[in-house]
Motif scaffolding. Sequence first.
Motif, PDB file in Angstrom:
ATOM      1  N   ALA A 146       0.917  -1.369  -0.013  1.00  0.00           N
ATOM      2  CA  ALA A 146      -0.151   0.248   0.044  1.00  0.00           C
ATOM      3  C   ALA A 146       1.140   1.246  -0.091  1.00  0.00           C
ATOM      4  O   ALA A 146       0.659   2.146  -0.774  1.00  0.00           O
ATOM      5  N   GLU A 149       2.461   1.688  -3.478  1.00  0.00           N
ATOM      6  CA  GLU A 149       1.669   2.061  -4.543  1.00  0.00           C
ATOM      7  C   GLU A 149       1.132   3.562  -4.414  1.00  0.00           C
ATOM      8  O   GLU A 149       0.758   4.135  -5.518  1.00  0.00           O
ATOM      9  N   LYS A 157       2.148   0.349 -11.743  1.00  0.00           N
ATOM     10  CA  LYS A 157       1.185  -0.138 -11.415  1.00  0.00           C
ATOM     11  C   LYS A 157       0.451  -1.099 -12.423  1.00  0.00           C
ATOM     12  O   LYS A 157      -0.039  -2.192 -12.091  1.00  0.00           O
ATOM     13  N   ASN A 194     -14.502 -10.150  -8.611  1.00  0.00           N
ATOM     14  CA  ASN A 194     -13.122 -10.134  -7.694  1.00  0.00           C
ATOM     15  C   ASN A 194     -11.886  -9.471  -8.267  1.00  0.00           C
ATOM     16  O   ASN A 194     -11.305  -8.732  -7.746  1.00  0.00           O
ATOM     17  N   SER A 197     -12.049  -5.786  -9.142  1.00  0.00           N
ATOM     18  CA  SER A 197     -12.208  -5.017  -7.842  1.00  0.00           C
ATOM     19  C   SER A 197     -10.535  -5.020  -7.431  1.00  0.00           C
ATOM     20  O   SER A 197     -10.054  -4.020  -7.213  1.00  0.00           O
ATOM     21  N   GLN A 198      -9.584  -6.236  -7.748  1.00  0.00           N
ATOM     22  CA  GLN A 198      -8.482  -6.253  -7.415  1.00  0.00           C
ATOM     23  C   GLN A 198      -7.462  -5.166  -8.261  1.00  0.00           C
ATOM     24  O   GLN A 198      -6.797  -4.536  -7.942  1.00  0.00           O
ATOM     25  N   LEU A 200      -8.634  -2.812 -10.316  1.00  0.00           N
ATOM     26  CA  LEU A 200      -9.181  -1.364 -10.170  1.00  0.00           C
ATOM     27  C   LEU A 200      -8.247  -0.794  -8.743  1.00  0.00           C
ATOM     28  O   LEU A 200      -7.820   0.335  -8.895  1.00  0.00           O
ATOM     29  N   SER A 201      -8.118  -1.695  -7.752  1.00  0.00           N
ATOM     30  CA  SER A 201      -7.305  -1.351  -6.459  1.00  0.00           C
ATOM     31  C   SER A 201      -5.813  -1.233  -6.909  1.00  0.00           C
ATOM     32  O   SER A 201      -5.252  -0.172  -6.430  1.00  0.00           O
ATOM     33  N   LYS A 202      -5.331  -1.970  -7.511  1.00  0.00           N
ATOM     34  CA  LYS A 202      -3.969  -1.753  -7.981  1.00  0.00           C
ATOM     35  C   LYS A 202      -3.608  -0.743  -8.869  1.00  0.00           C
ATOM     36  O   LYS A 202      -2.447  -0.113  -8.813  1.00  0.00           O
ATOM     37  N   GLY A 204      -5.531   2.069  -8.856  1.00  0.00           N
ATOM     38  CA  GLY A 204      -5.761   3.255  -8.095  1.00  0.00           C
ATOM     39  C   GLY A 204      -7.195   3.923  -8.651  1.00  0.00           C
ATOM     40  O   GLY A 204      -7.104   4.947  -8.577  1.00  0.00           O
ATOM     41  N   GLU A 206     -11.534   3.736  -9.084  1.00  0.00           N
ATOM     42  CA  GLU A 206     -12.647   3.467  -8.450  1.00  0.00           C
ATOM     43  C   GLU A 206     -13.530   2.602  -9.230  1.00  0.00           C
ATOM     44  O   GLU A 206     -14.605   1.978  -8.944  1.00  0.00           O
TER      45      GLU A 206
END
Length: 233
Positions: A146, A149, A157, A194, A197-198, A200-202, A204, A206
Motif C-alpha cells: 500500500a 503504490e 501499477k 473479484n 475489484s483487485q 482497479l485497486s492496484k 488506483g 474506483e
Amino acid sequence: MEESTQITVFLLDDHEVIRRGVHEMLSAEPDIEVIGETDNAAEALKRIPDARPDVAVLDVRLPEGSGIEVCRELRSRDPDIACLILTSFPDEEALVHAVLAGASGYVLKGIRGKELQSAVRDAAAGKVLIGPDSARRVVERLRRGAAREDGMSGREKLASLTGQERIILDLIGAGMTNRRIGDELNLAEKTIKNYVSQLLSKLGMERRTQAAAYVARMQAGQDAEQDGPPYEQ
C-alpha cells in the motif's frame, strides 16, 4: 468409520509422482477419501465443483494457470470447499495471494505425511492453517504494498497486475461486461467481479469506466509508437 464421516479430497498437481504420493498418504487414513485428481487447472475447474470435495489440495505452479487462481474460482462458486495450497518452495508473494484467494492453508511439499493428513482434517473443519508468523508477514507485505503504490507510476501499477488481471483489463477495454468476460474465460461472474475489484485497486481507480479509458489511452500510445508497446507482459 461410516462413509458419511469421511473427509473427501480432490488433488490438483501436474507432477504425477507427487500426486500419487499425496494420494497414497491421504488414502491410508480411514477418515480421508481421495475422490478425484487431475494435472491441470482447466479440468480441475470443471470437475471439482461437481465432485464437491470437502478439501481441494492445489499445487501453486501449473503449466497453464495456478492453484491460487483455481482456489479463488472454487471459493467464489462454493465457499464450503476448503482449499489447501501445496508448493515446493516458500514464497511470500504466493502466500499473500493464497490468503487473498481464500485458501485455508499454505503448506510445503516437504511436509510429513501425518502433518499433511492433519492439515487436511483441519481445513475440512474450517480451521485456518496459516501460523502467526506467516500471518504477520502477509500483513506487513500488504502494508508495504500500500505504501509503495502511493508513489507508483502508471507503468509500475500496470506491471503489478497478474497475467489474468491483465487479460481482464484488456477485455474491459474492449467493452465487455463481467458476464461476457466470465463466458470468455470460463470463470464465474462473481470471480470476474473479484478480479475487477483487485485490478482497479492496484491501478488506483474506483470505476471500470476509468479502466476502459486507461486501456484506450494505452492502445493509442501503442499505435503512436513504432518501437513497441508502452507496456509489456
